[in-house]
Design a protein around this motif. Structure first.
Motif, mmCIF file in Angstrom:
data_model
loop_
_atom_site.group_PDB
_atom_site.id
_atom_site.type_symbol
_atom_site.label_atom_id
_atom_site.label_comp_id
_atom_site.label_asym_id
_atom_site.label_seq_id
_atom_site.Cartn_x
_atom_site.Cartn_y
_atom_site.Cartn_z
ATOM 1 N N MET A 126 54.164 50.036 23.737
ATOM 2 C CA MET A 126 52.926 50.333 24.425
ATOM 3 C C MET A 126 51.898 49.293 24.022
ATOM 4 O O MET A 126 51.747 48.984 22.861
ATOM 5 C CB MET A 126 52.447 51.746 24.062
ATOM 6 C CG MET A 126 51.186 52.119 24.778
ATOM 7 S SD MET A 126 50.412 53.700 24.332
ATOM 8 C CE MET A 126 51.684 54.862 24.596
ATOM 9 N N ASP A 127 51.229 48.739 24.979
ATOM 10 C CA ASP A 127 50.184 47.761 24.723
ATOM 11 C C ASP A 127 48.848 48.460 24.856
ATOM 12 O O ASP A 127 48.371 48.726 25.954
ATOM 13 C CB ASP A 127 50.293 46.610 25.724
ATOM 14 C CG ASP A 127 49.386 45.454 25.389
ATOM 15 O OD1 ASP A 127 48.764 45.477 24.317
ATOM 16 O OD2 ASP A 127 49.304 44.525 26.206
ATOM 17 N N LEU A 128 48.239 48.781 23.715
ATOM 18 C CA LEU A 128 47.020 49.571 23.703
ATOM 19 C C LEU A 128 46.103 49.093 22.592
ATOM 20 O O LEU A 128 46.531 48.927 21.453
ATOM 21 C CB LEU A 128 47.377 51.047 23.489
ATOM 22 C CG LEU A 128 46.252 52.035 23.329
ATOM 23 C CD1 LEU A 128 45.443 52.153 24.611
ATOM 24 C CD2 LEU A 128 46.823 53.390 22.939
ATOM 25 N N ASP A 129 44.842 48.855 22.932
ATOM 26 C CA ASP A 129 43.819 48.507 21.950
ATOM 27 C C ASP A 129 42.703 49.531 22.045
ATOM 28 O O ASP A 129 42.248 49.865 23.142
ATOM 29 C CB ASP A 129 43.219 47.120 22.221
ATOM 30 C CG ASP A 129 44.192 46.001 21.946
ATOM 31 O OD1 ASP A 129 44.889 46.071 20.922
ATOM 32 O OD2 ASP A 129 44.247 45.053 22.753
ATOM 33 N N ILE A 130 42.274 50.033 20.901
ATOM 34 C CA ILE A 130 41.167 50.973 20.842
ATOM 35 C C ILE A 130 40.085 50.347 19.971
ATOM 36 O O ILE A 130 40.346 49.938 18.844
ATOM 37 C CB ILE A 130 41.595 52.322 20.216
ATOM 38 C CG1 ILE A 130 42.755 52.917 20.996
ATOM 39 C CG2 ILE A 130 40.416 53.277 20.160
ATOM 40 C CD1 ILE A 130 43.413 54.081 20.284
ATOM 41 N N THR A 131 38.893 50.260 20.519
ATOM 42 C CA THR A 131 37.761 49.737 19.773
ATOM 43 C C THR A 131 36.768 50.869 19.581
ATOM 44 O O THR A 131 36.299 51.460 20.545
ATOM 45 C CB THR A 131 37.082 48.572 20.529
ATOM 46 O OG1 THR A 131 38.059 47.567 20.793
ATOM 47 C CG2 THR A 131 35.943 47.995 19.718
ATOM 48 N N ALA A 132 36.489 51.208 18.333
ATOM 49 C CA ALA A 132 35.522 52.261 18.022
ATOM 50 C C ALA A 132 34.420 51.652 17.170
ATOM 51 O O ALA A 132 34.688 51.067 16.121
ATOM 52 C CB ALA A 132 36.203 53.410 17.288
ATOM 53 N N LEU A 133 33.185 51.786 17.636
ATOM 54 C CA LEU A 133 32.040 51.229 16.934
ATOM 55 C C LEU A 133 30.994 52.308 16.697
ATOM 56 O O LEU A 133 30.700 53.091 17.595
ATOM 57 C CB LEU A 133 31.399 50.102 17.750
ATOM 58 C CG LEU A 133 32.296 48.917 18.100
ATOM 59 C CD1 LEU A 133 31.604 48.024 19.115
ATOM 60 C CD2 LEU A 133 32.622 48.147 16.847
ATOM 61 N N ARG A 134 30.458 52.334 15.504
ATOM 62 C CA ARG A 134 29.364 53.254 15.199
ATOM 63 C C ARG A 134 28.082 52.657 15.752
ATOM 64 O O ARG A 134 27.770 51.495 15.556
ATOM 65 C CB ARG A 134 29.241 53.447 13.689
ATOM 66 C CG ARG A 134 28.155 54.425 13.289
ATOM 67 C CD ARG A 134 28.093 54.577 11.787
ATOM 68 N NE ARG A 134 27.947 53.319 11.094
ATOM 69 C CZ ARG A 134 26.778 52.789 10.724
ATOM 70 N NH1 ARG A 134 25.663 53.416 10.981
ATOM 71 N NH2 ARG A 134 26.754 51.641 10.091
ATOM 72 N N ARG A 135 27.335 53.462 16.471
ATOM 73 C CA ARG A 135 26.057 53.009 17.024
ATOM 74 C C ARG A 135 25.049 52.833 15.882
ATOM 75 O O ARG A 135 25.179 53.466 14.829
ATOM 76 C CB ARG A 135 25.528 54.031 18.021
ATOM 77 C CG ARG A 135 26.467 54.292 19.161
ATOM 78 C CD ARG A 135 25.986 53.650 20.369
ATOM 79 N NE ARG A 135 26.948 53.901 21.454
ATOM 80 C CZ ARG A 135 26.725 53.499 22.651
ATOM 81 N NH1 ARG A 135 25.626 52.857 22.939
ATOM 82 N NH2 ARG A 135 27.606 53.718 23.592
ATOM 83 N N PRO A 136 24.026 52.007 16.078
ATOM 84 C CA PRO A 136 23.035 51.777 15.014
ATOM 85 C C PRO A 136 22.381 53.059 14.491
ATOM 86 O O PRO A 136 22.001 53.123 13.327
ATOM 87 C CB PRO A 136 22.005 50.861 15.686
ATOM 88 C CG PRO A 136 22.783 50.131 16.730
ATOM 89 C CD PRO A 136 23.802 51.133 17.227
ATOM 90 N N SER A 137 22.276 54.077 15.332
ATOM 91 C CA SER A 137 21.677 55.340 14.878
ATOM 92 C C SER A 137 22.522 55.997 13.795
ATOM 93 O O SER A 137 22.031 56.812 13.023
ATOM 94 C CB SER A 137 21.534 56.308 16.053
ATOM 95 O OG SER A 137 22.823 56.714 16.511
ATOM 96 N N GLY A 138 23.803 55.660 13.763
ATOM 97 C CA GLY A 138 24.702 56.234 12.774
ATOM 98 C C GLY A 138 25.250 57.589 13.158
ATOM 99 O O GLY A 138 26.082 58.144 12.459
ATOM 100 N N THR A 139 24.789 58.131 14.276
ATOM 101 C CA THR A 139 25.236 59.472 14.672
ATOM 102 C C THR A 139 26.098 59.464 15.922
ATOM 103 O O THR A 139 26.512 60.515 16.385
ATOM 104 C CB THR A 139 24.028 60.396 14.912
ATOM 105 O OG1 THR A 139 23.219 59.828 15.958
ATOM 106 C CG2 THR A 139 23.208 60.556 13.648
ATOM 107 N N GLU A 140 26.351 58.293 16.468
ATOM 108 C CA GLU A 140 27.172 58.198 17.678
ATOM 109 C C GLU A 140 28.271 57.161 17.485
ATOM 110 O O GLU A 140 28.114 56.204 16.744
ATOM 111 C CB GLU A 140 26.321 57.790 18.881
ATOM 112 C CG GLU A 140 25.315 58.821 19.299
ATOM 113 C CD GLU A 140 24.540 58.368 20.529
ATOM 114 O OE1 GLU A 140 25.157 57.750 21.424
ATOM 115 O OE2 GLU A 140 23.338 58.632 20.585
ATOM 116 N N LEU A 141 29.362 57.396 18.193
ATOM 117 C CA LEU A 141 30.498 56.494 18.160
ATOM 118 C C LEU A 141 30.785 56.045 19.588
ATOM 119 O O LEU A 141 30.822 56.862 20.507
ATOM 120 C CB LEU A 141 31.714 57.237 17.593
ATOM 121 C CG LEU A 141 32.949 56.433 17.257
ATOM 122 C CD1 LEU A 141 32.650 55.439 16.133
ATOM 123 C CD2 LEU A 141 34.065 57.369 16.830
ATOM 124 N N SER A 142 30.935 54.760 19.781
ATOM 125 C CA SER A 142 31.283 54.204 21.075
ATOM 126 C C SER A 142 32.756 53.808 21.029
ATOM 127 O O SER A 142 33.180 53.106 20.110
ATOM 128 C CB SER A 142 30.415 52.982 21.371
ATOM 129 O OG SER A 142 30.842 52.347 22.552
#
Length: 82
Positions: free
Chosen positions: A1-17
């Motif tokens: 499976m060719d899959l990339d997941i990018t998870a970034l914490r938003r600057p507020s620190g309370t949200e994840l993108s």
């Protein structure tokens, strides 16, 4: 499976993108939608447990102490009842 997941914490620190990237010839959009729902449910469950402290502590939480999980559970049970 060719899959990339990018998870970034938003600057507020309370949200994840989170961004999902996949090779559509190998993984369908429907499969990605199922994975995304499963991942979000798992993450929401972890956050809820952390908020209620229902998960308790683990040996890695206690750094300098060398206690087993059973010993930690016993201490937590004792302190909850007193």
């Amino acid at each position: 499976m060719d899959l990339d997941i990018t998870a970034l914490r938003r600057p507020s620190g309370t949200e994840l993108s989170v961004s999902w990237h996949h090779a559509s010839r190998l993984v369908s959009d429907e499969e990605i939608a199922v994975l995304d729902r499963w991942w979000r449910t798992a993450l929401e469950t972890l956050v809820a447990a952390a908020r209620t402290r229902a998960a308790g502590h683990t040996p890695s939480d206690l750094g300098l102490l060398s206690l087993s999980q059973d010993e930690i559970d016993e201490f937590e049970d004792e302190w909850r009842t007193t």
